[in-house]
Design a protein around this motif. Structure first.
Motif, PDB file in Angstrom:
ATOM      1  N   GLU A  51       0.859  -1.189   0.000  1.00  8.35           N
ATOM      2  CA  GLU A  51       0.000   0.000   0.000  1.00  8.35           C
ATOM      3  C   GLU A  51       0.892   1.235   0.000  1.00  8.35           C
ATOM      4  N   ARG A  52       0.419   2.280  -0.656  1.00  9.59           N
ATOM      5  CA  ARG A  52       1.197   3.524  -0.676  1.00  9.59           C
ATOM      6  C   ARG A  52       1.240   4.123   0.722  1.00  9.59           C
ATOM      7  N   ASN A  53       2.445   4.506   1.121  1.00  8.46           N
ATOM      8  CA  ASN A  53       2.644   5.153   2.410  1.00  8.46           C
ATOM      9  C   ASN A  53       3.743   6.196   2.213  1.00  8.46           C
ATOM     10  N   ASP A  54       3.324   7.447   2.071  1.00  4.21           N
ATOM     11  CA  ASP A  54       4.280   8.519   1.791  1.00  4.21           C
ATOM     12  C   ASP A  54       5.278   8.713   2.932  1.00  4.21           C
ATOM     13  N   ASP A  56       6.510   6.503   4.993  1.00  4.04           N
ATOM     14  CA  ASP A  56       7.506   5.420   4.976  1.00  4.04           C
ATOM     15  C   ASP A  56       8.137   5.225   3.599  1.00  4.04           C
ATOM     16  N   LYS A  58       6.799   4.054   0.772  1.00  2.91           N
ATOM     17  CA  LYS A  58       6.432   2.748   0.215  1.00  2.91           C
ATOM     18  C   LYS A  58       5.429   2.974  -0.913  1.00  2.91           C
ATOM     19  N   HIS A  59       5.551   2.196  -1.990  1.00  2.00           N
ATOM     20  CA  HIS A  59       4.626   2.349  -3.124  1.00  2.00           C
ATOM     21  C   HIS A  59       4.399   1.001  -3.792  1.00  2.00           C
TER      22      HIS A  59
END
Length: 99
Positions: A51-54, A56, A58-59
């Motif tokens: 999942e996208r997590n700006d 952290d 993560k994309h």
């Protein structure tokens, strides 16, 4: 005083038909666009995450183009197709180097 956001003004390419021989180029360009985007993200410290997590960095799209969901590929295809159509509208001819 009411202000409205600027509305982008695009070049009308709706009348341009991408020739069949450029459709394969558009697909290759779409893959390249994705890979350039992914490389830039990785260089900025981003990694794959389901999942996208700006926060952290993560994309979920930090995967090879071939593994992308179809809706993500469609975004890159639209970008590449519209770029080629813009070049055509602007008067450029796109021809293979070796004919």
């Amino acid at each position: 005083m009411n202000q409205t956001p600027d509305i982008p003004i695009t070049v009308d390419t709706s009348h341009v038909e991408l020739p069949e021989e450029l459709q394969a180029v558009a697909e290759q360009m779409a893959e390249h666009v994705h890979e350039v985007w992914a490389a830039a993200r990785v260089a900025q410290g981003w990694t794959y995450g389901p999942e996208r997590n700006d926060a952290d960095k993560k994309h979920p799209c930090l995967i090879p183009y071939a593994q992308l969901p179809e809706e993500e590929k469609a975004y890159d295809r639209e970008t590449s197709t519209e770029t080629l159509k813009f070049l055509m509208v602007s008067g450029f001819e796109i021809v293979p180097k070796h004919q």
